[in-house]
Design an enzyme around this catalytic site. Structure first.
Site, PDB file in Angstrom:
ATOM      1  N   ASN A 115       0.861  -1.184   0.000  1.00  0.00           N
ATOM      2  CA  ASN A 115       0.000   0.000   0.000  1.00  0.00           C
ATOM      3  C   ASN A 115       0.898   1.235   0.000  1.00  0.00           C
ATOM      4  OD1 ASN A 115      -1.837   2.042   0.477  1.00  0.00           O
ATOM      5  ND2 ASN A 115      -2.205   1.487   2.623  1.00  0.00           N
ATOM      6  N   TRP A 116       0.929   1.907  -1.138  1.00  0.00           N
ATOM      7  CA  TRP A 116       1.860   3.053  -1.271  1.00  0.00           C
ATOM      8  C   TRP A 116       1.280   4.343  -0.690  1.00  0.00           C
ATOM      9  CZ3 TRP A 116       3.998   2.342  -6.992  1.00  0.00           C
ATOM     10  CH2 TRP A 116       4.688   1.118  -7.040  1.00  0.00           C
ATOM     11  N   LYS A 117       0.066   4.282  -0.208  1.00  0.00           N
ATOM     12  CA  LYS A 117      -0.600   5.455   0.395  1.00  0.00           C
ATOM     13  C   LYS A 117      -0.462   6.674  -0.540  1.00  0.00           C
ATOM     14  CE  LYS A 117       0.553   3.542   4.878  1.00  0.00           C
ATOM     15  NZ  LYS A 117       0.121   3.589   6.248  1.00  0.00           N
ATOM     16  N   HIS A 173      -9.624   0.723   5.226  1.00  0.00           N
ATOM     17  CA  HIS A 173      -8.330   1.019   5.854  1.00  0.00           C
ATOM     18  C   HIS A 173      -8.538   1.996   7.016  1.00  0.00           C
ATOM     19  CE1 HIS A 173      -4.215   2.336   6.427  1.00  0.00           C
ATOM     20  NE2 HIS A 173      -3.824   1.277   5.727  1.00  0.00           N
ATOM     21  N   GLU A 189      -6.899   4.431   8.022  1.00  0.00           N
ATOM     22  CA  GLU A 189      -6.687   5.859   7.703  1.00  0.00           C
ATOM     23  C   GLU A 189      -7.941   6.454   7.066  1.00  0.00           C
ATOM     24  OE1 GLU A 189      -2.980   5.430   5.570  1.00  0.00           O
ATOM     25  OE2 GLU A 189      -1.977   4.895   7.446  1.00  0.00           O
ATOM     26  N   GLU A 215      -5.357  -5.258  10.775  1.00  0.00           N
ATOM     27  CA  GLU A 215      -4.399  -4.177  10.932  1.00  0.00           C
ATOM     28  C   GLU A 215      -4.691  -3.427  12.234  1.00  0.00           C
ATOM     29  OE1 GLU A 215      -2.491  -3.009   6.975  1.00  0.00           O
ATOM     30  OE2 GLU A 215      -4.266  -1.784   7.216  1.00  0.00           O
ATOM     31  N   GLY A 227       2.012   2.426  10.767  1.00  0.00           N
ATOM     32  CA  GLY A 227       2.864   3.598  10.616  1.00  0.00           C
ATOM     33  C   GLY A 227       3.549   4.025  11.897  1.00  0.00           C
ATOM     34  N   SER A 279       3.303  -1.980  10.376  1.00  0.00           N
ATOM     35  CA  SER A 279       4.756  -1.860  10.523  1.00  0.00           C
ATOM     36  C   SER A 279       5.516  -3.142  10.163  1.00  0.00           C
ATOM     37  CB  SER A 279       5.119  -1.412  11.948  1.00  0.00           C
ATOM     38  OG  SER A 279       4.582  -0.130  12.205  1.00  0.00           O
ATOM     39  N   GLY A 292       2.786  -1.178   4.344  1.00  0.00           N
ATOM     40  CA  GLY A 292       2.712   0.242   4.017  1.00  0.00           C
ATOM     41  C   GLY A 292       4.079   0.806   3.708  1.00  0.00           C
TER      42      GLY A 292
HETATM   43  C1  PEP Z   1      -0.872   0.052   5.859  1.00  0.00           C
HETATM   44  O1  PEP Z   1      -0.844   1.110   5.278  1.00  0.00           O
HETATM   45  O2  PEP Z   1      -1.794  -0.735   5.674  1.00  0.00           O
HETATM   46  C2  PEP Z   1       0.203  -0.263   6.817  1.00  0.00           C
HETATM   47  C3  PEP Z   1       0.147  -1.401   7.451  1.00  0.00           C
HETATM   48  O3  PEP Z   1       1.199   0.664   6.975  1.00  0.00           O
HETATM   49  P1  PEP Z   1       2.630   0.452   7.699  1.00  0.00           P
HETATM   50  O4  PEP Z   1       3.207  -0.844   7.159  1.00  0.00           O
HETATM   51  O5  PEP Z   1       3.434   1.632   7.309  1.00  0.00           O
HETATM   52  O6  PEP Z   1       2.381   0.363   9.164  1.00  0.00           O
END
Ligand code: PEP
Length: 252
Positions: A10-12, A96, A98, A167, A173, A213, A234
Protein backbone atom coordinates in the site's frame (compact mmCIF):
# COMPACT_ATOMS: atom_id res chain seq x y z
CA UNK A 1 -3.63 -21.77 6.33
CA UNK A 2 -3.53 -21.22 2.58
CA UNK A 3 -1.16 -22.94 0.17
CA UNK A 4 0.32 -19.70 -1.05
CA UNK A 5 0.64 -16.27 0.43
CA UNK A 6 -0.17 -12.74 -0.67
CA UNK A 7 2.04 -9.73 -0.02
CA UNK A 8 0.42 -6.40 -0.87
CA UNK A 9 2.10 -3.00 -1.00
CA UNK A 10 0.00 0.00 0.00
CA UNK A 11 1.86 3.05 -1.27
CA UNK A 12 -0.60 5.45 0.39
CA UNK A 13 -0.21 9.08 -0.85
CA UNK A 14 3.34 8.57 -2.09
CA UNK A 15 4.93 8.44 -5.57
CA UNK A 16 4.52 10.55 -8.65
CA UNK A 17 4.02 8.50 -11.84
CA UNK A 18 7.77 8.74 -12.50
CA UNK A 19 8.66 7.54 -9.01
CA UNK A 20 6.07 4.79 -9.28
CA UNK A 21 7.65 3.60 -12.54
CA UNK A 22 11.08 3.39 -10.91
CA UNK A 23 9.78 1.56 -7.82
CA UNK A 24 7.73 -0.91 -9.88
CA UNK A 25 10.64 -1.66 -12.25
CA UNK A 26 12.86 -2.45 -9.28
CA UNK A 27 10.26 -4.81 -7.80
CA UNK A 28 9.59 -6.52 -11.15
CA UNK A 29 13.33 -7.09 -11.65
CA UNK A 30 13.17 -9.54 -8.73
CA UNK A 31 9.94 -11.30 -9.64
CA UNK A 32 11.59 -14.67 -10.28
CA UNK A 33 12.45 -14.75 -6.56
CA UNK A 34 8.79 -14.47 -5.54
CA UNK A 35 8.12 -18.18 -6.05
CA UNK A 36 4.47 -18.95 -5.39
CA UNK A 37 3.85 -15.75 -3.42
CA UNK A 38 1.21 -13.51 -4.96
CA UNK A 39 2.17 -9.85 -5.06
CA UNK A 40 -0.20 -6.89 -5.40
CA UNK A 41 0.64 -3.20 -5.67
CA UNK A 42 -1.65 -0.34 -4.63
CA UNK A 43 -0.27 2.95 -5.96
CA UNK A 44 -2.19 6.22 -5.74
CA UNK A 45 -4.78 6.65 -8.51
CA UNK A 46 -2.54 9.02 -10.43
CA UNK A 47 0.15 6.35 -10.73
CA UNK A 48 -2.08 3.42 -11.71
CA UNK A 49 -1.41 3.86 -15.42
CA UNK A 50 2.35 4.05 -14.91
CA UNK A 51 2.40 0.88 -12.78
CA UNK A 52 0.03 -0.92 -15.14
CA UNK A 53 2.44 -0.35 -18.06
CA UNK A 54 5.08 -2.35 -16.17
CA UNK A 55 3.10 -5.03 -14.34
CA UNK A 56 0.68 -5.62 -17.22
CA UNK A 57 2.61 -8.61 -18.57
CA UNK A 58 3.57 -10.02 -15.15
CA UNK A 59 1.61 -11.91 -12.52
CA UNK A 60 1.75 -8.92 -10.17
CA UNK A 61 -1.73 -7.64 -9.41
CA UNK A 62 -2.79 -4.01 -9.43
CA UNK A 63 -5.27 -2.42 -7.07
CA UNK A 64 -6.82 0.84 -5.94
CA UNK A 65 -6.51 2.21 -2.40
CA UNK A 66 -10.16 3.21 -2.19
CA UNK A 67 -13.32 3.63 -4.28
CA UNK A 68 -16.84 5.06 -4.05
CA UNK A 69 -19.88 2.84 -3.64
CA UNK A 70 -21.71 4.42 -6.58
CA UNK A 71 -20.90 3.63 -10.21
CA UNK A 72 -20.72 7.24 -11.32
CA UNK A 73 -22.19 10.62 -10.47
CA UNK A 74 -21.55 14.06 -9.05
CA UNK A 75 -19.02 12.99 -6.42
CA UNK A 76 -16.10 15.31 -6.96
CA UNK A 77 -12.77 13.74 -6.19
CA UNK A 78 -14.03 10.16 -6.09
CA UNK A 79 -13.45 7.15 -8.35
CA UNK A 80 -15.69 4.14 -8.87
CA UNK A 81 -15.03 0.43 -8.90
CA UNK A 82 -15.77 0.33 -12.63
CA UNK A 83 -13.14 3.03 -13.17
CA UNK A 84 -10.59 1.00 -11.23
CA UNK A 85 -11.37 -2.08 -13.30
CA UNK A 86 -11.02 -0.12 -16.51
CA UNK A 87 -7.65 1.12 -15.25
CA UNK A 88 -6.33 -2.42 -14.91
CA UNK A 89 -7.12 -3.10 -11.25
CA UNK A 90 -8.31 -6.46 -10.00
CA UNK A 91 -8.25 -5.50 -6.31
CA UNK A 92 -9.15 -2.63 -4.00
CA UNK A 93 -8.31 -1.81 -0.38
CA UNK A 94 -11.44 -1.01 1.66
CA UNK A 95 -11.91 -0.09 5.28
CA UNK A 96 -8.33 1.02 5.85
CA UNK A 97 -8.01 2.64 9.28
CA UNK A 98 -6.69 5.86 7.70
CA UNK A 99 -9.96 6.12 5.77
CA UNK A 100 -11.97 5.35 8.91
CA UNK A 101 -9.96 7.86 11.00
CA UNK A 102 -9.40 10.78 8.62
CA UNK A 103 -12.31 10.48 6.21
CA UNK A 104 -15.10 9.38 8.51
CA UNK A 105 -15.72 6.01 6.90
CA UNK A 106 -18.15 4.00 8.98
CA UNK A 107 -18.82 0.25 8.97
CA UNK A 108 -21.96 1.03 6.94
CA UNK A 109 -20.07 2.95 4.24
CA UNK A 110 -17.47 0.20 4.07
CA UNK A 111 -20.26 -2.37 3.72
CA UNK A 112 -21.67 -0.48 0.71
CA UNK A 113 -18.21 -0.27 -0.82
CA UNK A 114 -17.53 -3.98 -0.28
CA UNK A 115 -20.82 -4.87 -1.97
CA UNK A 116 -20.03 -2.65 -4.91
CA UNK A 117 -16.47 -3.91 -5.30
CA UNK A 118 -17.59 -7.54 -5.28
CA UNK A 119 -20.41 -6.66 -7.66
CA UNK A 120 -18.03 -5.25 -10.27
CA UNK A 121 -15.55 -8.11 -9.88
CA UNK A 122 -12.86 -6.46 -7.80
CA UNK A 123 -11.33 -8.51 -4.98
CA UNK A 124 -11.38 -6.30 -1.89
CA UNK A 125 -8.79 -6.34 0.85
CA UNK A 126 -11.14 -5.63 3.75
CA UNK A 127 -9.15 -4.00 6.57
CA UNK A 128 -10.13 -4.08 10.20
CA UNK A 129 -8.43 -3.65 13.53
CA UNK A 130 -8.66 -2.15 16.98
CA UNK A 131 -7.18 1.09 18.34
CA UNK A 132 -4.72 1.11 21.23
CA UNK A 133 -7.34 2.24 23.73
CA UNK A 134 -9.70 -0.49 22.55
CA UNK A 135 -6.96 -3.09 23.04
CA UNK A 136 -6.04 -1.70 26.44
CA UNK A 137 -9.62 -1.84 27.60
CA UNK A 138 -9.98 -5.46 26.49
CA UNK A 139 -12.31 -4.66 23.58
CA UNK A 140 -10.21 -6.06 20.72
CA UNK A 141 -12.46 -8.99 19.85
CA UNK A 142 -15.64 -7.01 20.33
CA UNK A 143 -14.37 -4.40 17.85
CA UNK A 144 -13.21 -7.01 15.34
CA UNK A 145 -16.55 -8.77 15.51
CA UNK A 146 -18.46 -5.53 14.98
CA UNK A 147 -16.33 -4.46 12.02
CA UNK A 148 -16.55 -7.92 10.46
CA UNK A 149 -20.29 -8.45 10.86
CA UNK A 150 -21.31 -4.91 9.88
CA UNK A 151 -18.84 -4.80 7.01
CA UNK A 152 -20.16 -8.04 5.52
CA UNK A 153 -23.85 -7.50 6.31
CA UNK A 154 -26.14 -8.64 3.52
CA UNK A 155 -23.43 -10.47 1.60
CA UNK A 156 -24.04 -14.11 0.82
CA UNK A 157 -21.50 -16.88 1.13
CA UNK A 158 -21.04 -16.97 -2.66
CA UNK A 159 -20.19 -13.31 -2.69
CA UNK A 160 -17.62 -13.39 0.04
CA UNK A 161 -14.57 -13.62 -2.17
CA UNK A 162 -12.33 -11.29 -0.34
CA UNK A 163 -9.09 -10.97 1.51
CA UNK A 164 -9.16 -9.75 5.09
CA UNK A 165 -6.36 -7.65 6.55
CA UNK A 166 -6.03 -7.54 10.31
CA UNK A 167 -4.40 -4.18 10.93
CA UNK A 168 -4.27 -3.07 14.55
CA UNK A 169 -4.46 0.73 14.35
CA UNK A 170 -1.73 1.10 16.98
CA UNK A 171 0.69 -0.74 14.69
CA UNK A 172 0.08 1.20 11.48
CA UNK A 173 2.86 3.60 10.62
CA UNK A 174 4.10 3.57 14.21
CA UNK A 175 7.03 1.17 13.96
CA UNK A 176 5.37 -0.89 16.71
CA UNK A 177 4.18 -4.18 15.31
CA UNK A 178 1.90 -6.78 16.83
CA UNK A 179 3.76 -9.88 17.94
CA UNK A 180 3.24 -12.92 15.70
CA UNK A 181 1.20 -14.44 18.54
CA UNK A 182 -1.06 -11.38 18.88
CA UNK A 183 -1.63 -11.37 15.14
CA UNK A 184 -2.27 -15.13 14.99
CA UNK A 185 -4.77 -14.88 17.84
CA UNK A 186 -6.74 -12.18 16.01
CA UNK A 187 -6.60 -14.10 12.73
CA UNK A 188 -7.90 -17.25 14.42
CA UNK A 189 -10.75 -15.23 15.93
CA UNK A 190 -11.67 -13.69 12.57
CA UNK A 191 -11.61 -17.05 10.81
CA UNK A 192 -13.88 -18.60 13.44
CA UNK A 193 -16.28 -15.65 13.44
CA UNK A 194 -16.56 -15.66 9.70
CA UNK A 195 -17.25 -19.40 9.66
CA UNK A 196 -19.99 -18.86 12.25
CA UNK A 197 -21.38 -15.88 10.34
CA UNK A 198 -21.80 -17.59 7.01
CA UNK A 199 -22.33 -21.06 8.41
CA UNK A 200 -20.00 -22.73 5.95
CA UNK A 201 -16.44 -23.85 6.58
CA UNK A 202 -14.96 -21.89 3.68
CA UNK A 203 -12.63 -20.18 5.99
CA UNK A 204 -9.78 -22.60 5.33
CA UNK A 205 -9.37 -20.85 2.00
CA UNK A 206 -9.85 -17.39 3.39
CA UNK A 207 -6.74 -15.28 3.07
CA UNK A 208 -6.06 -13.18 6.18
CA UNK A 209 -3.17 -10.73 5.98
CA UNK A 210 -1.44 -9.00 8.84
CA UNK A 211 -0.66 -5.29 8.47
CA UNK A 212 1.11 -2.89 10.79
CA UNK A 213 4.76 -1.86 10.52
CA UNK A 214 5.78 -5.03 8.68
CA UNK A 215 9.49 -4.93 7.85
CA UNK A 216 11.79 -7.58 6.41
CA UNK A 217 13.37 -8.20 9.80
CA UNK A 218 10.10 -9.22 11.46
CA UNK A 219 8.53 -10.93 8.45
CA UNK A 220 10.04 -14.34 9.12
CA UNK A 221 8.57 -14.47 12.63
CA UNK A 222 5.15 -13.42 11.37
CA UNK A 223 5.10 -15.93 8.54
CA UNK A 224 6.10 -18.72 10.91
CA UNK A 225 2.50 -18.51 12.16
CA UNK A 226 0.25 -20.71 10.02
CA UNK A 227 -2.70 -18.36 10.63
CA UNK A 228 -0.92 -15.53 8.78
CA UNK A 229 -1.52 -15.79 5.03
CA UNK A 230 0.52 -12.78 4.03
CA UNK A 231 1.01 -9.10 4.73
CA UNK A 232 -0.34 -5.69 3.84
CA UNK A 233 2.76 -3.55 3.85
CA UNK A 234 2.71 0.24 4.02
CA UNK A 235 5.91 2.25 4.38
CA UNK A 236 8.25 -0.70 3.77
CA UNK A 237 6.61 -1.25 0.37
CA UNK A 238 8.06 2.06 -0.82
CA UNK A 239 11.56 0.59 -0.71
CA UNK A 240 11.92 -2.05 -3.42
CA UNK A 241 14.69 -4.06 -1.71
CA UNK A 242 12.84 -4.19 1.60
CA UNK A 243 9.55 -5.12 -0.05
CA UNK A 244 11.19 -7.87 -2.12
CA UNK A 245 12.79 -9.27 1.06
CA UNK A 246 9.36 -9.45 2.71
CA UNK A 247 7.98 -11.28 -0.32
CA UNK A 248 10.86 -13.75 -0.20
CA UNK A 249 10.21 -14.43 3.47
CA UNK A 250 6.58 -15.26 2.65
CA UNK A 251 7.56 -18.24 0.51
CA UNK A 252 6.31 -21.43 2.11
C1 PEP B 1 -0.87 0.05 5.86
O1 PEP B 1 -0.84 1.11 5.28
O2 PEP B 1 -1.79 -0.74 5.67
C2 PEP B 1 0.20 -0.26 6.82
C3 PEP B 1 0.15 -1.40 7.45
O3 PEP B 1 1.20 0.66 6.97
P1 PEP B 1 2.63 0.45 7.70
O4 PEP B 1 3.21 -0.84 7.16
O5 PEP B 1 3.43 1.63 7.31
O6 PEP B 1 2.38 0.36 9.16
Amino acid sequence: MKNSRLVAGNWKMFTTPEEARTLTSEIVRHQTAFGPVEVALFPPFTSLAAVREIVGKTKIRLGGQNMHFESEGAFTGEVSGQMLKASGCSMVILGHSERRQHFGETDQIINRKLKKALGVGLAPIFCLGETLSERKSGKTFEVLERQLTHGLEGLSFDEIKLVIAYEPVWAIGTGVNATPQQAAEAHRFLREKLAALIGVPITQNLCILYGGSVKAEIAKGLFAEKEIDGALVGSASLKAAEFVEIVKKARI
